[in-house]
Design an enzyme around this catalytic site. Structure first.
Site, PDB file in Angstrom:
ATOM      1  N   LYS A   1       0.837  -1.197   0.000  1.00 38.24           N
ATOM      2  CA  LYS A   1       0.000   0.000   0.000  1.00 38.24           C
ATOM      3  C   LYS A   1       0.877   1.254   0.000  1.00 38.24           C
ATOM      4  O   LYS A   1       1.986   1.240   0.552  1.00 38.24           O
ATOM      5  CB  LYS A   1      -0.870   0.039   1.264  1.00 38.24           C
ATOM      6  CG  LYS A   1      -1.944  -1.023   1.359  1.00 38.24           C
ATOM      7  CD  LYS A   1      -2.692  -0.872   2.682  1.00 38.24           C
ATOM      8  CE  LYS A   1      -3.746  -1.954   2.866  1.00 38.24           C
ATOM      9  NZ  LYS A   1      -4.915  -1.755   1.993  1.00 38.24           N
TER      10      LYS A   1
ATOM     11  N   ARG B   1     -10.211 -11.781   2.204  1.00 39.22           N
ATOM     12  CA  ARG B   1     -11.077 -12.844   1.687  1.00 39.22           C
ATOM     13  C   ARG B   1     -10.358 -14.186   1.676  1.00 39.22           C
ATOM     14  O   ARG B   1     -10.997 -15.239   1.727  1.00 39.22           O
ATOM     15  CB  ARG B   1     -11.585 -12.469   0.306  1.00 39.22           C
ATOM     16  CG  ARG B   1     -10.526 -12.362  -0.768  1.00 39.22           C
ATOM     17  CD  ARG B   1     -10.907 -11.384  -1.866  1.00 39.22           C
ATOM     18  NE  ARG B   1     -10.856 -10.009  -1.389  1.00 39.22           N
ATOM     19  CZ  ARG B   1     -11.260  -8.974  -2.112  1.00 39.22           C
ATOM     20  NH1 ARG B   1     -11.756  -9.163  -3.324  1.00 39.22           N
ATOM     21  NH2 ARG B   1     -11.191  -7.756  -1.619  1.00 39.22           N
TER      22      ARG B   1
END
Length: 350
Positions: free
Chosen positions: A236, A310
């Site tokens: 990020k 996920r």
């Protein structure tokens, strides 16, 4: 964890507190002395949501009015503890229903909160003459736990600390906890959780808490516990990484909800599942293009290592389904796209 603050049992110095919405204000104002009416008029006060007016008396402060919006929303009352003078004590002077009094107490307890683990509070909240009991006290305590866990920086809130939090709840309520840690995740067929967390110096784990009678309906609560998310090798940018200590917010919510279920002695057979990892960068970090095995037997190709939530949840949710539950509740800080679509105040529910 933070204690519940903002309440007192002493009425010795208590002043009257009027809780009004705009539809009630004019009728209430007409019952007040002319000086009070003039004072409120000079301020343009009309009991708008989240407003406060202090009422003058011959010896100083004589009372206060707090304006509320939706009376069925606890947060309508939450501004009061830090809007009223520090150290002041207040006793309800308005007629509220039992439900509204409970919401006032809940909002007051939530509004009194400040995260002060690393610094001293600069002011104490105003005190309400009340003693939250039962469900209200349990709701406040659960909410403060979530806030404390999410606010705590990762050096003090890693996978081990999430496990410790589950064990503390279990000790308080007579539940059982096990943790499947490190390479034991591979041995017990949780390969996706292991893949995401294997690069960190803090071992990934699946925390499992069980509570309740076998004869009760089966409830499984799952919470995403990414204690810090660098984004992995698909790193990020700095502004995106800054607040990623909060990526365990789903786990914090699930833990606190489990504590609330147990405190309220709800008639369910509870299983809490927290896959707890750090999505770190290191020699063993999972990589874009890898094909990861999962507990269900399906393979997933990793396109972006910043889609890690996920991946760990698929193993946890497969395990949840194996418990043959009547209901599964899954909580996750699972993608900024939800915030873009719905804004900061609405959760995405599936």
């Amino acid at each position: 964890m933070s204690e519940i603050t903002g309440f007192t049992a002493s009425t010795a110095t208590a002043l009257p507190l009027y809780v009004l919405d705009r539809s009630q204000f004019e009728a209430w104002k007409a019952t007040q002395p002319a000086a009070t009416q003039a004072w409120l008029g000079a301020q343009g006060f009309n009991a708008a949501a989240h407003s406060v007016a202090l009422l003058p008396g011959s010896d100083g402060l004589a009372g206060a009015v707090i304006g509320v919006g939706d009376r069925a929303d606890a947060y309508s009352y939450a501004h009061a503890p830090h809007a009223l003078p520090e150290g002041s004590v207040w006793q309800l002077a308005s007629e509220l229903s039992a439900d509204e009094q409970a919401l006032l107490q809940l909002g007051w307890g939530l509004g009194s909160y400040r995260f002060d683990r690393y610094r001293k509070r600069n002011r104490a909240p105003a005190q309400l003459v009340a003693a939250p009991q039962g469900e209200v006290a349990d709701l406040i305590a659960a909410s403060l736990r979530v806030r404390d866990w999410v606010n705590t920086p990762t050096e003090d809130m890693g996978p081990q600390q999430l496990e410790d939090a589950a064990r503390a709840l279990a000790d308080a309520h007579g539940a059982q906890v096990e943790a499947i840690t490190g390479d034991a995740l591979l041995q017990q067929n949780f390969p996706a959780i292991h893949a995401v967390g294997r690069a960190s110096h803090r071992a990934p784990r699946l925390v499992v808490l069980r509570w309740g009678k076998e004869s009760d309906p089966a409830l499984v609560v799952v919470g995403k516990g990414v204690c810090f998310d660098t984004g992995g090798l698909d790193i990020k940018p700095a502004d995106g990484m800054r607040n990623m200590k909060k990526d365990m917010g789903g786990a914090a919510h699930a833990l606190a909800l489990a504590g609330l279920v147990m405190a309220q002695q709800l008639p369910v057979r509870l299983t809490l599942l927290v896959p707890a990892v750090e999505n770190a960068i290191g020699p063993d970090a999972f990589r874009p293009g890898e094909v990861i095995a999962t507990r269900k037997g399906l393979s997933v190709e990793i396109d972006n290592t910043d889609a890690e939530g996920r991946v760990i949840l698929c193993d946890a949710l497969t395990f949840a389904s194996e418990q043959q539950p009547d209901l599964v509740l899954d909580f996750a800080t699972l993608t900024g796209a939800a915030r873009i679509a719905l804004g900061p105040d609405l959760p995405a529910l599936f």
